[in-house]
Design a protein around this motif. Structure first.
Motif, short mmCIF file in Angstrom:
data_model
loop_
_atom_site.label_atom_id
_atom_site.label_comp_id
_atom_site.label_asym_id
_atom_site.label_seq_id
_atom_site.Cartn_x
_atom_site.Cartn_y
_atom_site.Cartn_z
N ARG A 9 22.25 30.78 61.23
CA ARG A 9 23.27 30.51 60.21
C ARG A 9 23.07 28.81 60.01
O ARG A 9 22.96 28.03 60.93
N ASP A 11 24.29 25.69 58.37
CA ASP A 11 25.19 24.78 57.72
C ASP A 11 25.14 23.62 57.30
O ASP A 11 24.10 22.93 58.06
N ARG A 82 33.67 25.18 51.13
CA ARG A 82 32.20 24.58 50.96
C ARG A 82 31.92 23.59 51.96
O ARG A 82 32.71 22.95 52.38
N THR A 84 29.04 26.52 51.69
CA THR A 84 29.01 27.78 52.36
C THR A 84 27.74 27.80 53.10
O THR A 84 26.75 27.22 52.86
N PRO A 85 27.92 28.87 54.18
CA PRO A 85 26.73 29.02 54.79
C PRO A 85 25.42 29.53 54.30
O PRO A 85 25.62 30.56 53.29
N ILE A 87 22.47 32.18 55.60
CA ILE A 87 22.56 33.27 56.86
C ILE A 87 21.40 34.01 56.84
O ILE A 87 20.93 34.37 55.52
N LYS A 105 22.89 33.31 50.60
CA LYS A 105 23.95 32.31 50.47
C LYS A 105 25.33 33.15 50.43
O LYS A 105 25.45 33.94 49.76
N GLU A 248 22.73 23.58 47.25
CA GLU A 248 23.00 23.56 48.78
C GLU A 248 22.06 24.44 49.49
O GLU A 248 21.66 23.98 50.68
N GLN A 252 19.58 23.52 52.66
CA GLN A 252 19.58 24.44 54.04
C GLN A 252 18.09 25.05 54.35
O GLN A 252 17.93 25.10 55.42
#
Ligand SMILES: Cc1ncc(COP(=O)(O)O)c(C=O)c1O
Length: 450
Positions: A9, A11, A82, A84-85, A87, A105, A248, A252
């Motif tokens: 995960r 973040d 927000r 949001t992860p 995963i 997402k 994002e 990530q």
């Protein structure tokens, strides 16, 4: 040394919420044709968008590549969970026995349950500063109406929602949620508008459609100078607001040193997929990324895969200008699939251009296989997907099953399905149908674009 949970995960800290939205319009391979005035068939002036506030019309036609996100909006994004992860669906990979890595997402973590809050917050904010007191909208599955209801509550505005009757009856808890946030909700067609009454007098049991509900919302705004209309998909400014998702996701994936080989999303009007895909497409157009982009729609509403690129109305009554988009026709009678958010007849203008230029490959899938994928995911990864999002999941699974090497598959889980349990109950009892044999009346589409 392996670190516990590493890469499962991913973040981002709160201050990494993007500071700008990315506008793909200046980077499109060909310019988007202007909307047309249906009376003159000439380019419609900006006053044809009278039902939106001035600041959003400016965003709609903007050629700026980046538009700054106001601090109040970024702060409210924090309340919407927000960033949001991202995963990694590792148990799903193991189950499928694939060498591919699957990342999603997860937009369902938002209190409104989907990505729709990203634009609802922005729209409520801009309407508020333009002096608007009430927002009026339509909703299908209820995700958009819920998001706008909360956004209006956050910015002390009133909100009226026309909810398609089929969804209204299937999903009573969505209505409760919207009312809890302070909105007034009508099943559409309703008897509070002239257009709704006309439809009801012709067809008393009409199940409603997004096109009809939009017509009712626009009529309501026409009769109240303190109100404006709010839309949850399709327009440039809505897609713009969603691009925080992809920005994002880029950061990530960088944290785990990955780039996607596939970027996948379901498409109703196009907003969640644009939100994820456009920042990655920018990299592709700049020659920095070699990924395949795949949009997924239901066979029951095949706007990209069987529709035509044409000028068509945004609503059923023909109150809007004609917009250039892939469409199955504004009179299309949408089969009652459970993915209510994928039942709209047209697709976003910018995404239509990207599909036309083969930068996005559209595919269509059947309702039953979508629910099969969603059941598998619920048991294996623990999250019950919204039926809309499960379209993207299914496509990710199909690709992973065929992967021969360590490819990176990224898809958008645009929402959770915890208020879609009626559809799941029908599926579990074996009563779900595919709704795939649709006929399209191509002659009803106002003007094809070559
Ligand atoms: C969870 C979810 N995903 C996807 C969609 C489809 O809309 P869009 O294509 O604008 O993302 C909806 C629409 O209501 C939705 O609620």
């Amino acid at each position: 040394m392996t670190v516990f949970g590493e890469g499962l995960r991913i973040d981002l800290p709160v201050d990494e919420i993007p500071k700008y939205w990315y506008n793909i319009v200046p980077d499109l391979p060909e310019p988007c044709p202007p909307p047309l005035d249906p009376k003159t068939m000439k380019p419609a002036g900006l006053d044809s968008l009278w039902f939106f506030p001035k600041s959003l019309i400016e965003q709609e036609i903007s050629q700026e590549r980046y538009i700054e996100i106001p601090d109040e909006v970024r702060e409210t994004y924090v309340r919407m969970a927000r960033p949001t992860p991202l995963i990694r669906a590792k148990r799903l990979e193991e189950y499928l026995g694939t060498p591919a890595e699957i990342y999603y997402k997860y937009e369902g973590i938002s209190p409104v349950g989907s990505h729709k809050g990203n634009t609802a917050i922005a729209q409520a904010y801009y309407n508020k500063i333009d002096g608007v007191e009430r927002l009026v909208t339509e909703t299908g599955a209820g995700q958009w109406g819920t998001a706008l209801s909360l956004a209006c509550a956050m910015f002390d505005m009133r909100c009226t929602v026309f909810m398609t009757r089929a969804s209204h009856d299937q999903k009573p808890y969505r209505r409760v949620l919207m009312e809890l946030y302070g909105s007034e909700v009508y099943a559409s067609p309703s008897n509070v508008t002239e257009f709704g009454r006309k439809i009801l007098s012709e067809t008393p049991n009409h199940p409603g459609s997004l096109g009809v509900a939009i017509s009712e919302a626009i009529e309501t705004v026409k009769n109240d100078p303190k109100s404006k209309y709010s839309l949850g998909s399709v327009t440039n400014f809505v897609l713009l607001h969603q691009t925080i998702i992809g920005q994002e996701a880029i950061k990530q994936l960088e944290l785990v040193d990955r780039k996607p080989d596939y970027v996948i999303g379901c498409v109703g009007g196009g907003s969640n997929y644009a939100g994820l895909a456009y920042p990655f497409l920018k990299e592709k157009l700049a020659g920095k990324l070699d990924a395949e982009f795949i949009s997924v729609e239901p066979e029951a509403v095949p706007s990209f895969t069987r529709g035509v690129y044409a000028y068509d109305y945004g609503d059923t009554a023909g109150m809007t200008p004609l917009f250039p988009m892939y469409t199955v026709g504004h009179n299309f009678v949408t089969p009652p699939i459970h993915a209510g958010g994928l039942r709209y007849h047209g697709k976003a203008y910018s995404m239509s251009i990207l599909v036309k230029n083969s930068l996005i490959r559209p595919v269509a899938v059947k309702q039953r296989e979508v629910f099969d994928a969603a059941k598998l995911f619920s048991r294996i990864e623990g999250i019950v997907p919204a039926p809309e999002s499960a379209h993207a999941l299914l496509q990710a699974i199909k690709i992973a099953k065929n992967s021969k090497e360590k490819e990176v598959i990224l898809f958008n889980m645009s929402g959770h399905g915890l208020l879609d349990l009626g559809g799941y109950a029908e599926y579990l009892s074996g009563r779900i149908i595919n709704c795939d044999a649709v006929s399209i009346n191509y002659d009803s589409i106002p003007m094809k674009i070559s």
